[in-house]
Structures are given as structure tokens and as C-alpha cells.
Write an enzyme that holds these catalytic residues in place. Structure first.
Site, PDB file in Angstrom:
ATOM      1  N   GLY A 173     -10.326-118.078 -22.839  1.00  0.00           N
ATOM      2  CA  GLY A 173     -11.235-119.285 -22.810  1.00  0.00           C
ATOM      3  C   GLY A 173     -10.523-120.535 -23.803  1.00  0.00           C
ATOM      4  O   GLY A 173     -11.448-120.863 -24.720  1.00  0.00           O
ATOM      5  N   ALA A 174      -9.234-120.727 -23.759  1.00  0.00           N
ATOM      6  CA  ALA A 174      -8.561-121.535 -24.745  1.00  0.00           C
ATOM      7  C   ALA A 174      -8.419-122.892 -24.193  1.00  0.00           C
ATOM      8  O   ALA A 174      -7.800-123.665 -24.791  1.00  0.00           O
ATOM      9  CB  ALA A 174      -7.257-121.057 -25.096  1.00  0.00           C
ATOM     10  N   ASP A 195     -10.431-115.101 -14.512  1.00  0.00           N
ATOM     11  CA  ASP A 195     -12.206-114.770 -14.792  1.00  0.00           C
ATOM     12  C   ASP A 195     -11.942-113.861 -15.470  1.00  0.00           C
ATOM     13  O   ASP A 195     -11.921-112.742 -14.850  1.00  0.00           O
ATOM     14  CB  ASP A 195     -12.512-114.946 -13.525  1.00  0.00           C
ATOM     15  N   VAL A 196     -12.313-113.770 -16.895  1.00  0.00           N
ATOM     16  CA  VAL A 196     -12.161-112.307 -17.645  1.00  0.00           C
ATOM     17  C   VAL A 196     -13.251-111.517 -17.389  1.00  0.00           C
ATOM     18  O   VAL A 196     -13.240-110.473 -17.966  1.00  0.00           O
ATOM     19  CB  VAL A 196     -11.693-112.783 -19.129  1.00  0.00           C
ATOM     20  N   ASN A 242     -12.360-114.602 -26.827  1.00  0.00           N
ATOM     21  CA  ASN A 242     -13.259-116.014 -27.169  1.00  0.00           C
ATOM     22  C   ASN A 242     -14.015-116.470 -25.945  1.00  0.00           C
ATOM     23  O   ASN A 242     -15.013-116.952 -26.330  1.00  0.00           O
ATOM     24  CB  ASN A 242     -12.129-116.971 -27.833  1.00  0.00           C
ATOM     25  N   SER A 289     -21.304-113.991 -32.455  1.00  0.00           N
ATOM     26  CA  SER A 289     -22.114-115.226 -32.932  1.00  0.00           C
ATOM     27  C   SER A 289     -23.173-114.679 -33.905  1.00  0.00           C
ATOM     28  O   SER A 289     -23.720-113.666 -34.019  1.00  0.00           O
ATOM     29  CB  SER A 289     -22.697-115.757 -31.816  1.00  0.00           C
ATOM     30  N   TYR A 293     -27.488-113.672 -24.488  1.00  0.00           N
ATOM     31  CA  TYR A 293     -26.557-114.142 -25.338  1.00  0.00           C
ATOM     32  C   TYR A 293     -26.287-113.295 -26.582  1.00  0.00           C
ATOM     33  O   TYR A 293     -25.269-112.778 -26.801  1.00  0.00           O
ATOM     34  CB  TYR A 293     -26.643-115.591 -25.604  1.00  0.00           C
ATOM     35  N   ILE A 332     -21.297-124.846 -34.105  1.00  0.00           N
ATOM     36  CA  ILE A 332     -20.146-125.418 -33.970  1.00  0.00           C
ATOM     37  C   ILE A 332     -20.251-126.419 -32.872  1.00  0.00           C
ATOM     38  O   ILE A 332     -20.550-126.068 -31.636  1.00  0.00           O
ATOM     39  CB  ILE A 332     -18.938-124.749 -33.612  1.00  0.00           C
TER      40      ILE A 332
HETATM   41  P1  NAP Z   1     -17.100-123.996 -24.827  1.00  0.00           P
HETATM   42  O1  NAP Z   1     -16.558-125.267 -25.405  1.00  0.00           O
HETATM   43  O2  NAP Z   1     -18.177-123.982 -23.791  1.00  0.00           O
HETATM   44  O3  NAP Z   1     -15.499-123.248 -23.927  1.00  0.00           O
HETATM   45  C1  NAP Z   1     -15.834-122.024 -23.621  1.00  0.00           C
HETATM   46  C2  NAP Z   1     -14.311-121.538 -23.082  1.00  0.00           C
HETATM   47  O4  NAP Z   1     -14.486-120.280 -22.561  1.00  0.00           O
HETATM   48  C3  NAP Z   1     -13.681-122.521 -22.058  1.00  0.00           C
HETATM   49  O5  NAP Z   1     -12.079-122.416 -22.420  1.00  0.00           O
HETATM   50  C4  NAP Z   1     -13.888-121.874 -20.579  1.00  0.00           C
HETATM   51  O6  NAP Z   1     -12.815-121.975 -19.490  1.00  0.00           O
HETATM   52  C5  NAP Z   1     -13.981-120.463 -21.134  1.00  0.00           C
HETATM   53  N1  NAP Z   1     -14.561-119.508 -20.173  1.00  0.00           N
HETATM   54  C6  NAP Z   1     -15.935-119.382 -19.606  1.00  0.00           C
HETATM   55  N2  NAP Z   1     -16.125-118.319 -18.949  1.00  0.00           N
HETATM   56  C7  NAP Z   1     -14.801-117.731 -18.678  1.00  0.00           C
HETATM   57  C8  NAP Z   1     -14.382-116.735 -17.674  1.00  0.00           C
HETATM   58  N3  NAP Z   1     -15.325-116.268 -17.006  1.00  0.00           N
HETATM   59  N4  NAP Z   1     -13.141-116.511 -17.842  1.00  0.00           N
HETATM   60  C9  NAP Z   1     -12.135-117.169 -18.745  1.00  0.00           C
HETATM   61  N5  NAP Z   1     -12.625-118.059 -19.314  1.00  0.00           N
HETATM   62  C10 NAP Z   1     -14.028-118.567 -19.317  1.00  0.00           C
HETATM   63  O7  NAP Z   1     -17.456-122.729 -25.822  1.00  0.00           O
HETATM   64  P2  NAP Z   1     -17.316-122.667 -27.177  1.00  0.00           P
HETATM   65  O8  NAP Z   1     -18.326-123.302 -28.094  1.00  0.00           O
HETATM   66  O9  NAP Z   1     -15.763-123.092 -27.704  1.00  0.00           O
HETATM   67  O10 NAP Z   1     -17.472-121.118 -27.462  1.00  0.00           O
HETATM   68  C11 NAP Z   1     -16.265-120.291 -27.667  1.00  0.00           C
HETATM   69  C12 NAP Z   1     -16.749-118.813 -28.050  1.00  0.00           C
HETATM   70  O11 NAP Z   1     -17.422-119.006 -29.326  1.00  0.00           O
HETATM   71  C13 NAP Z   1     -17.871-118.397 -27.155  1.00  0.00           C
HETATM   72  O12 NAP Z   1     -17.825-116.912 -26.914  1.00  0.00           O
HETATM   73  C14 NAP Z   1     -19.092-118.500 -28.014  1.00  0.00           C
HETATM   74  O13 NAP Z   1     -20.141-117.808 -27.586  1.00  0.00           O
HETATM   75  C15 NAP Z   1     -18.586-118.685 -29.352  1.00  0.00           C
HETATM   76  N6  NAP Z   1     -19.456-119.197 -30.371  1.00  0.00           N
HETATM   77  C16 NAP Z   1     -19.632-120.587 -30.290  1.00  0.00           C
HETATM   78  C17 NAP Z   1     -20.571-121.317 -31.064  1.00  0.00           C
HETATM   79  C18 NAP Z   1     -20.735-122.559 -31.152  1.00  0.00           C
HETATM   80  O14 NAP Z   1     -21.706-123.163 -31.902  1.00  0.00           O
HETATM   81  N7  NAP Z   1     -19.987-123.452 -30.311  1.00  0.00           N
HETATM   82  C19 NAP Z   1     -21.364-120.405 -32.141  1.00  0.00           C
HETATM   83  C20 NAP Z   1     -21.269-118.835 -32.159  1.00  0.00           C
HETATM   84  C21 NAP Z   1     -20.210-118.381 -31.271  1.00  0.00           C
HETATM   85  P3  NAP Z   1     -13.001-123.300 -18.665  1.00  0.00           P
HETATM   86  O15 NAP Z   1     -12.773-124.624 -19.527  1.00  0.00           O
HETATM   87  O16 NAP Z   1     -11.970-122.945 -17.824  1.00  0.00           O
HETATM   88  O17 NAP Z   1     -14.310-123.354 -18.197  1.00  0.00           O
END
Ligand code: NAP
Length: 248
Positions: A13-14, A64-65, A91, A143, A156, A189
Site C-alpha cells: 500500500g505504498a 491485492d494483498v 502497511n 493503529s 478495523y 494522520i
Molecule cells: P490510504 O491513504 O487510504 O492508503 C491506503 C494504501 O493501501 C493505498 O496505497 C492503497 O492502494 C493500499 N491498499 C488498500 N487495499 C489494498 C490491498 N488490498 N492490496 C494492496 N494495497 C492496498 O491510508 P493511510 O492513511 O496511508 O493508511 C496506511 C496504514 O496506516 C493503514 O494500515 C492504516 O490502517 C494505518 N493507519 C492510518 C492512520 C491515519 O490516521 N491515516 C492511523 C492509524 C493507522 P491503492 O492506492 O492502489 O488503492
């Protein structure tokens, strides 16, 4: 340098958000990076281009992981491209927030499979090669919701709490092979993932955050890079909370 030069990292998910920042940071510290994505090929290629423009090495791999076979292909293609995988950052993540009383089975399954089963899928696929090379750094992005719980996030929070149990158990299994397994628990974030959170919840979270501001993806990435580095060689089975003092 702190041991990241020349290492190979797979970041799931990068293409966006925190995973993107992790990929860029690891590349800036000298890692060759596999930029995994699900749907956003263009965004993933932009991350690869940004790394290459800084003279770094990176490739994008679609997978799709949440699907075991695709996760196996991700690792196979990563090994073909770079010869080894030293660092895995689990991630990729998603949300489908709603109260449990309204939650459809599909919402439960989708979040558990994307966030938690993906850890099994990708880690299982890479682990044997890490054990063989007697080196590995596995970092799982959990999280604070998995620590405190959050109304509207039973799926979640369960997936993220599951990742913590997974982290600690695997750390015990593979420590003797010089593989560390840690988790990073971000607070609030701003990314695409949190864009749709109700404003009153965002305000409430910020009120409880000691530093009084949201975090950045780069601040999470810095901690991931630390855990991947030699400076963290004696840290395993830990959950590092990166939340500006939200949970304490
Ligand atoms: P985001 O902006 O929505 O990005 C999600 C990423 O995951 C995207 O690159 C997406 O790929 C990828 N993804 C989703 N489903 C996937 C799948 N089935 N296979 C491969 N890739 C997949 O989310 P984020 O906020 O950066 O979150 C990243 C991580 O941090 C997550 O695990 C989230 O739970 C955790 N987290 C985030 C926060 C926050 O406040 N943002 C807080 C705590 C934890 P595509 O672009 O190709 O769709």
C-alpha cells in the site's frame, strides 16, 4: 549510515498516504523499494519516479494483498527483481466504519482481510527467505484504534489489535533467526483514509492529543525507518505509538 544502504524493502500500500511516505523515506536512506499498490497504478508509478529522480531504485508491483496468491506473486516478483527482501512493511489498510449493529458481513470481511489477513499472506510468503538469509525486519502498521478501541470501528480495531498479537507472536518465533518484528501505531494522520471521518470526531481526537496537532505521514515513516535500521537491532515484539500523545 545506519545500515539501510543497499537493503531491499517491500512496502504494501505504498501508492498513497503513509505507505508512500515510508517508501520515499526508505529509498532516501538507500533502500531499493518495491512499491506495492492495489488500484492506483498512476500514483504508484509517481512514487517510483520520485525515487528514481533522487537516484534511488524502485519498482511498482500491483497486488491485492488480501489475496494469498497475489501476495505470493508480489514476493516472487520482488525476489526476482532485487534478489532478496530484507524489510517488509505491512502497511496496506482500509476502513469501512459503521456501528456493529449495522455492519454487513462484507464490511467485516473486507477490513479483516485487507488489514490482517494480508499480514499473514505477505509475511508467510517472505518469511522462509528471511529465515534462510538470517536477516529480516518486519514492521506492521497497526493503529491506536487497535489499542483503545473506537466506536464505529469494530472491524478495523479488531484487525489492528490482531496485528499486534501477530507481531508479538511472530517476534517470538523468529527472533533466533535475527528477524525482528515490530508494530507502529499511528494516531490521527490526515490521509485519504481519514478524510471522511466526521469533523466532530477529528476535533475530539485533536483535543485529546497532547501535541495539539495531527501527525504527518513523514513522522510515521521516520519511526519505520528507525525500526528497519541497525539502531533498532535489539528491539522486537514492540508497538511504537506515534500519536502526539493521544493515547497514554
Ligand atoms: P490510504 O491513504 O487510504 O492508503 C491506503 C494504501 O493501501 C493505498 O496505497 C492503497 O492502494 C493500499 N491498499 C488498500 N487495499 C489494498 C490491498 N488490498 N492490496 C494492496 N494495497 C492496498 O491510508 P493511510 O492513511 O496511508 O493508511 C496506511 C496504514 O496506516 C493503514 O494500515 C492504516 O490502517 C494505518 N493507519 C492510518 C492512520 C491515519 O490516521 N491515516 C492511523 C492509524 C493507522 P491503492 O492506492 O492502489 O488503492
Amino acid at each position: 549510515m545506519r545500515g539501510l544502504q543497499g537493503k531491499t524493502a517491500v512496502v504494501t500500500g505504498a501508492s498513497r498516504g503513509i505507505g508512500r511516505a515510508i517508501a520515499l523515506r526508505l529509498a532516501a536512506e538507500g533502500c531499493k523499494v518495491v512499491v506495492n499498490y492495489h488500484r492506483n497504478a498512476e500514483a504508484a508509478e509517481a512514487v517510483v519516479d520520485a525515487i528514481r529522480s533522487q537516484k534511488g531504485e524502485a519498482i511498482a508491483i500491483q497486488a491485492d494483498v488480501s489475496d494469498a496468491q497475489q501476495a505470493q506473486r508480489l514476493i516472487k516478483e520482488s525476489l526476482q527483481a532485487f534478489g532478496r527482501v530484507d524489510i517488509l512493511v505491512n502497511n496496506a489498510g482500509t476502513t469501512r466504519d459503521t456501528l456493529l449493529v449495522m455492519m454487513k458481513e462484507a464490511d467485516w470481511d473486507h477490513v479483516i482481510n485487507t488489514n490482517l489477513k494480508s499480514c499473514y499472506n505477505v509475511t508467510r510468503a517472505v518469511l522462509r527467505s528471511m529465515m534462510k538469509q538470517r536477516y529480516g525486519r518486519i514492521i506492521n502498521i497497526t493503529s491506536v484504534s487497535g489499542i483503545t478501541g473506537q466506536a464505529g470501528q469494530t472491524n478495523y480495531a479488531a484487525s489492528k489489535a490482531g496485528m499486534i498479537g501477530f507481531t508479538k507472536s511472530l517476534a517470538k518465533e523468529v527472533g533466533s533467526r535475527n528477524i525482528t518484528v515490530n508494530a507502529v501505531a499511528p494516531g490521527f494522520i490526515p490521509t485519504d483514509l481519514t478524510a471522511d471521518l466526521p469533523q466532530d470526531l477529528k476535533d475530539a481526537l485533536l483535543k485529546l492529543t497532547a501535541l495539539g496537532r495531527p501527525g504527518t505521514a513523514e513522522e510515521v515513516a521516520g519511526v519505520v525507518a528507525f525500526l528497519a535500521s541497525d539502531d533498532a537491532a535489539y528491539i522486537t515484539g514492540q508497538v511504537i505509538v506515534v500519536d502526539g500523545g493521544l493515547v497514554m
